[in-house]
Design an enzyme around this catalytic site. Structure first.
Site, PDB file in Angstrom:
ATOM      1  N   LYS A 175      39.419  34.274  39.955  1.00 42.87           N
ATOM      2  CA  LYS A 175      38.729  34.590  38.714  1.00 42.87           C
ATOM      3  C   LYS A 175      37.279  34.984  39.025  1.00 42.87           C
ATOM      4  O   LYS A 175      36.604  34.325  39.822  1.00 42.87           O
ATOM      5  CB  LYS A 175      38.740  33.386  37.774  1.00 42.87           C
ATOM      6  CG  LYS A 175      40.114  32.991  37.267  1.00 42.87           C
ATOM      7  CD  LYS A 175      40.610  33.936  36.193  1.00 42.87           C
ATOM      8  CE  LYS A 175      41.862  33.405  35.515  1.00 42.87           C
ATOM      9  NZ  LYS A 175      42.329  34.294  34.422  1.00 42.87           N
ATOM     10  N   ASP A 202      41.009  38.678  38.958  1.00 43.84           N
ATOM     11  CA  ASP A 202      41.103  38.741  37.506  1.00 43.84           C
ATOM     12  C   ASP A 202      39.705  38.548  36.933  1.00 43.84           C
ATOM     13  O   ASP A 202      39.117  37.468  37.061  1.00 43.84           O
ATOM     14  CB  ASP A 202      42.041  37.657  36.987  1.00 43.84           C
ATOM     15  CG  ASP A 202      42.285  37.758  35.487  1.00 43.84           C
ATOM     16  OD1 ASP A 202      41.762  38.698  34.859  1.00 43.84           O
ATOM     17  OD2 ASP A 202      43.009  36.890  34.949  1.00 43.84           O
ATOM     18  N   GLU A 230      42.778  42.743  37.887  1.00 41.40           N
ATOM     19  CA  GLU A 230      43.324  42.552  36.547  1.00 41.40           C
ATOM     20  C   GLU A 230      42.230  42.584  35.480  1.00 41.40           C
ATOM     21  O   GLU A 230      41.203  41.912  35.613  1.00 41.40           O
ATOM     22  CB  GLU A 230      44.046  41.201  36.508  1.00 41.40           C
ATOM     23  CG  GLU A 230      44.743  40.888  35.204  1.00 41.40           C
ATOM     24  CD  GLU A 230      45.549  39.608  35.281  1.00 41.40           C
ATOM     25  OE1 GLU A 230      46.120  39.201  34.252  1.00 41.40           O
ATOM     26  OE2 GLU A 230      45.622  38.996  36.369  1.00 41.40           O
ATOM     27  N   ASP A 255      45.944  43.188  31.149  1.00 36.25           N
ATOM     28  CA  ASP A 255      46.403  41.896  30.638  1.00 36.25           C
ATOM     29  C   ASP A 255      46.043  41.778  29.167  1.00 36.25           C
ATOM     30  O   ASP A 255      46.853  42.081  28.289  1.00 36.25           O
ATOM     31  CB  ASP A 255      45.796  40.750  31.449  1.00 36.25           C
ATOM     32  CG  ASP A 255      46.227  39.373  30.929  1.00 36.25           C
ATOM     33  OD1 ASP A 255      47.142  39.307  30.077  1.00 36.25           O
ATOM     34  OD2 ASP A 255      45.657  38.370  31.367  1.00 36.25           O
ATOM     35  N   LYS A 279      52.845  38.328  28.900  1.00 34.63           N
ATOM     36  CA  LYS A 279      52.781  36.895  28.621  1.00 34.63           C
ATOM     37  C   LYS A 279      53.450  36.608  27.280  1.00 34.63           C
ATOM     38  O   LYS A 279      53.228  37.333  26.306  1.00 34.63           O
ATOM     39  CB  LYS A 279      51.329  36.408  28.605  1.00 34.63           C
ATOM     40  CG  LYS A 279      50.635  36.551  29.953  1.00 34.63           C
ATOM     41  CD  LYS A 279      49.183  36.112  29.892  1.00 34.63           C
ATOM     42  CE  LYS A 279      48.525  36.237  31.260  1.00 34.63           C
ATOM     43  NZ  LYS A 279      47.076  35.893  31.229  1.00 34.63           N
TER      44      LYS A 279
END
Length: 382
Positions: A175, A202, A230, A255, A279
């Site tokens: 992250k 991400d 991402e 995402d 998701k």
């Protein structure tokens, strides 16, 4: 025939093993709502509505939506009517996370009534889903997942990466936020784990297009060797995402930008990404997520199945879909799905059901997800 006769809602709060930090938030506990749907044969199916800023739903909103909007839709229906029922749910205006919980619980109940593991039931129910010779999963299924490294400084990320490598993880997702030097952080991680580890980044929408391009190019020049980056820019800004994709060599994955089929069509029209992270909490459950997976794959996008911070109830449903679709055989899922959410929990939410063994998610060969009930309830009974 299995008729739905009850819908039970279980708000749950569970502590995390450690703080989970992204560019958007820091969490120390999991707030979630579990939904149990029962039939007239005494069987139960389970689903989950993750609660967070990311899902945009509070506990009270999820509980109200399930009890007052979604339960009336499903009570009295038969599992043989699953397709009609979940299509009605998908067309509704209830929050996506709440729809996820009820949709997944219905699929779990229907699979249990049919005597099939959820992955096999999904492959049989949605013939477009299996691909790449996946067939119909039978018996125990194991899927590898990545492991997420929270936002941190370079030395902390390197130490965490070494620990996860020692634990057997082969794919790490780092992250990033907009602070500090992202190249320094990723170089430290790569130096810590060597060339054999798959690395993903991400940013959770943290960067402007120019900053994202500069950071990713810097990582490319530094030889970090990323598998993908991402959601580097704001969700829904298709021009910005397309500009990043055109400006770097590293594959770009969407995402937060993709919740619905309409979002996916906008992404495809803009040529904005190479991959998409599907998701259940964004899509609103298994039925709409299956449609996203099939459309994305038909359009030539790589598909990764991800999760929010959630328990093994939600993660298990997502893993069953990934297994049914054979996504562990194609890039980027072949490096590992993005399903480590349950690994962050100090305590289990339910008894039985999906479990982790090292870097793998294990789906038993039992009907449905194999969940016996709430973990707290079983502890009391024992």
């Amino acid at each position: 025939m299995a008729r739905v006769i009850r819908v039970c809602v279980h708000p749950v709060s569970l502590p995390l093993r450690r703080s989970f930090t992204t560019a958007v938030r820091t969490a120390d506990s999991l707030e979630t709502v579990l939904v149990e749907i029962g039939d007239d044969g005494g069987r139960s199916g389970w689903g989950e509505a993750p609660i967070s800023l990311v899902t945009g739903t509070t506990t009270s909103e999820a509980v109200s939506a399930v009890e007052n909007v979604l339960a009336p839709v499903v009570l009295g229906t038969d599992t043989a009517q699953l397709q009609q029922t979940v299509q009605v749910l998908a067309a509704g205006s209830a929050p996506a996370a709440a729809r996820m919980a009820v949709d997944c619980a219905l699929h779990d109940l229907a699979a249990t009534a049919a005597g099939l593991p959820l992955a096999g039931f999904l492959a049989r129910t949605y013939p477009r889903l299996p691909a790449g010779g996946a067939g119909e999963p039978a018996g125990e299924v194991r899927l590898r997942t990545d492991m997420t490294l929270s936002v941190a400084d370079a030395s902390s990320l390197a130490a965490a990466a070494r620990g996860y490598a020692a634990d057997g993880f082969r794919c790490l997702k780092i992250k990033l936020n907009a602070d500090g030097d992202p190249v320094e952080r990723l170089r430290a991680v790569r130096d810590a784990v060597g060339p054999g580890m798959v690395l993903r980044v991400d940013a959770n929408q943290a960067f402007s297009p120019a900053a994202a391009i500069a950071a990713i190019r810097g990582m490319e020049l530094a030889g970090v060797d990323l598998e993908l980056v991402e959601q580097p820019v704001a969700a829904g800004d298709w021009a910005a995402l397309a500009a990043v994709r055109a400006g770097v060599r590293t594959p770009v994955m969407a995402d937060e930008s993709v919740w619905t089929l309409a979002d996916l069509e906008s992404l495809l029209a803009a040529g904005a990404a190479d991959h998409v992270n599907v998701k259940l909490a964004k899509a609103g459950g298994l039925y709409p997520a299956v449609q996203l997976v099939c459309r994305a794959r038909e359009a030539g996008l790589g598909v990764l199945v991800g999760c929010m911070l959630e328990s093994t109830v939600g993660v298990g449903a997502a893993a069953a879909m990934a297994a049914a679709a054979g996504l562990d055989r194609a890039v980027p899922g072949s490096s590992g799905q993005d399903l480590d959410g349950g690994l962050w929990l100090r305590n289990a939410a339910v008894a039985g059901g999906p479990a982790y063994t090292g870097s793998e998610i294990v789906l038993s060969g039992l009907p449905g997800l194999g969940i016996r009930g709430l973990a707290a309830a079983e502890a009391v009974r024992s």
